[in-house]
Write an enzyme that holds these catalytic residues in place. Structure first.
Site, PDB file in Angstrom:
ATOM      1  N   ARG A 174     -23.175  -4.435 -12.265  1.00  0.00           N
ATOM      2  CA  ARG A 174     -23.200  -3.009 -11.920  1.00  0.00           C
ATOM      3  C   ARG A 174     -21.802  -2.417 -11.729  1.00  0.00           C
ATOM      4  NH1 ARG A 174     -27.588  -4.255  -7.303  1.00  0.00           N
ATOM      5  NH2 ARG A 174     -26.575  -6.288  -7.562  1.00  0.00           N
TER       6      ARG A 174
ATOM      7  N   ARG B  66      13.992  -3.066  -8.177  1.00  0.00           N
ATOM      8  CA  ARG B  66      13.093  -4.010  -8.863  1.00  0.00           C
ATOM      9  C   ARG B  66      13.235  -5.374  -8.197  1.00  0.00           C
ATOM     10  NH1 ARG B  66      15.511  -3.209 -14.378  1.00  0.00           N
ATOM     11  NH2 ARG B  66      14.231  -5.021 -14.877  1.00  0.00           N
TER      12      ARG B  66
END
Ligand code: UD1
Ligand code: CA
Length: 530
Positions: free
Chosen positions: A29, A368
């Site tokens: 689902r 980063r």
């Protein structure tokens, strides 16, 4: 909100208790390529919520039943529990075919049968119920003991019970006795229920305590005689009742806690609740949020007191933030360690990096992975960094890219400095010594080392190592050509007419044309008459 009871309950394991977490289903689902229990709620996979509750209450052994995408689920579970007390109690077992919740629990038998003493009772948890609290589980265990029950179930009263298994109780009015926890008859799945049964608003949460002597014996007798042709764990309730055993029930005071996630809508509903709980927990711990509703904090984040979060801050993963730090609007921080008294100004993206005490970052900074910003250092507007250490008190205030670099303390990185770390094949390192001064618009072609105290003139392209205390300058010497512009102007004016002269020429031309056309019209008129 974490209640006092919840806090007191933590970290006292119950001996003789076996725990089974069911996490083998695909979750059709969800309409997903990914198995349901790996979908995240507040940045944490759903299965991890169940495993964490299990770890907090169990002293004996924990079996997690996996099936769909078993290797991925196993990996996530193992990564989530490393370093957690009791992690060695967790055993992962496979349910090769997903034949139902009863069948899932059967697969865990081997985990418990190896021990000399089998668990006196089992706690069974659905892997898709992330809001369930430890204190509730402990209450379920207490009621089970107190009532001498064989099976104890957790229920909730929902306005919209559709999709859930319904709890069917003996009709109190007919039997003539008061509604008590022992009048549970059975659990009927939504698909198998009669319309009368479906009208029941009391649902099965999917959390059970079952006596050791009864569980596997009952499971062996399960039959898949239902709409889905599955072995339903819930049928053990009916079996216990048939054998005249006691079935107890605890009903949730806060029905939200029983939310089972089968669909994306339910996932979103769970996310909403967990996010709010997390915010309340940090507000109570002394964190200021200027607009709590817009702040996103993942379950794994830690924040020190007197830290201020401005609107639209997103804190992800296992980020740790110290005290008296300020995080301005539009900042996303993922898996970072940020110290005390740090200022992070607006619109930064910071990932897998470390920012030490009293440092200053932003606005518009991108860190980063692998960056260390040392104490009192400053990283300013439009600076991108990667795998770089910026030393204590050093500054990179404007428009730079610093990658694969070790920068010592007291360094000034001029505006527009670029570490040219990549030659198209490999990455190379840049080392900058103490108190180096880099002028603006400098390129450092790595690998290159700049000695302590060196000065790099603005606009220099550094291609060789620079010894300490030296000046490096690589630009073309400047020459000034006196009067050059004035001469050019004169040349241009001679070659092309001025604007005024062009206008006069255009006017003359127009008058000439008008006269010519009037003359030709006259001629035409004469010839037509003749
Ligand atoms: C189940 C209950 C239902 C209850 C609801 C609460 C049964 C038969 N029904 O229904 O009464 O109201 O939970 O949320 O138990 N799983 C396996 N192997 C399987 C099937 C399922 O490990 O073969 C796992 C799933 O991964 C999931 C859990 O068991 O974590 C529950 O399965 P799910 O299919 O979601 O059951 P529901 O239909 O929600
Ligand atoms: Ca479910």
């Amino acid at each position: 909100m974490t209640s006092m009871a919840d806090q007191q309950a933590t970290r006292s394991p119950i001996f003789g208790l076996g725990v089974i977490v069911m996490a083998a289903g695909l979750g059709k689902r969800m309409k997903s390529n990914h198995v349901k229990v790996l979908h995240q709620v507040a940045g944490k996979p759903m299965v991890q919520y169940a495993v964490e509750v299990a770890l907090r209450v169990a002293g004996h052994r924990i079996a997690v039943v996996v099936g769909h995408q078993a290797e991925k689920v196993r990996h996530v579970i193992e990564a989530g529990i490393t370093g957690t007390p009791g992690a060695q109690a967790v055993r992962i077992v496979e349910q090769a075919q997903q034949l139902g919740t009863g069948h899932a629990v059967m697969q865990s038998r081997s985990v418990f049968s190896h021990d000399e003493v089998c668990p006196a009772q089992y706690l069974i948890l659905n892997g898709d119920t992330p809001l369930l609290k430890e204190s509730t589980v402990r209450e379920l265990l207490t009621v089970h003991q107190r009532e001498g029950a064989t099976v104890t179930i957790l229920t909730a009263i929902l306005d919209d019970p559709s999709g859930y298994g319904r709890v069917i109780r003996r009709d109190a009015s007919h039997e003539g006795h008061a509604h008590s926890s022992s009048d549970v008859l059975k659990i009927v799945e939504d698909r198998d229920a009669t319309s009368a049964e479906r009208a029941s608003k009391e649902i099965n949460v999917g959390t059970y305590v079952v006596s050791g002597a009864f569980l596997f014996e009952a499971l062996d007798k399960l039959e898949p005689d239902n709409a889905q042709g599955e072995y339903y764990l819930t049928d053990i309730v009916r079996m216990a009742v048939a054998q005249g055993r006691r079935v107890a029930a605890v009903t949730l005071r806060d029905p939200d806690e029983g939310l089972g996630v089968n669909t994306r809508q339910q996932l979103a509903a769970a996310e909403l609740v967990v996010r709010q709980q997390i915010r309340e927990r940090w507000l109570d711990a002394g964190v200021t949020m200027r607009d709590p509703g817009s702040v996103w904090i993942d379950a794994g984040v830690t924040i020190g007191k007197d830290t201020v979060l401005y609107p639209h801050v997103v804190l992800e993963g296992n980020t740790v933030i110290g005290e008296e730090t300020s995080i301005r609007s539009g900042v996303r921080i993922t898996d970072c360690v940020i110290g005390n008294h740090v200022d992070v100004l607006d619109s930064c993206v910071l990932g897998q990096s470390c920012i030490e005490d009293d440092a200053h970052v932003g606005p518009f900074v991108h860190l980063r992975p692998g960056v260390v910003v040392r104490r009192r250092a400053k990283v300013g507007n439009f600076v991108e960094m990667k795998k770089t250490e910026l030393g204590e008190g050093s500054k990179a205030n404007h428009l730079s890219y610093l990658g694969d670099a070790t920068i010592a303390e007291g360094v000034n990185i001029g505006a527009g400095t670029i570490t040219c770390n990549y030659d198209g094949l490999k990455k190379h390192h840049t080392v900058i010594g103490k108190n180096v001064f880099l002028g603006s618009d400098t390129q450092l072609v790595a690998p290159v080392t700049i000695g302590d105290g060196a000065v790099i003139a603005a606009g220099t392209t550094v291609t060789q190592n620079v010894p300490g205390d030296s000046l490096a300058i690589s630009r073309v010497p400047q020459t000034n050509r006196i009067g050059w512009v004035a001469k050019r102007r004169a040349l241009v004016e001679r070659a092309a007419p001025s604007v005024a002269s062009v206008k006069t020429a255009v006017k003359r031309l127009t008058v000439k044309r008008q006269k010519a056309s009037a003359k030709s019209k006259k001629k035409l008129g004469r010839s037509s008459r003749g």
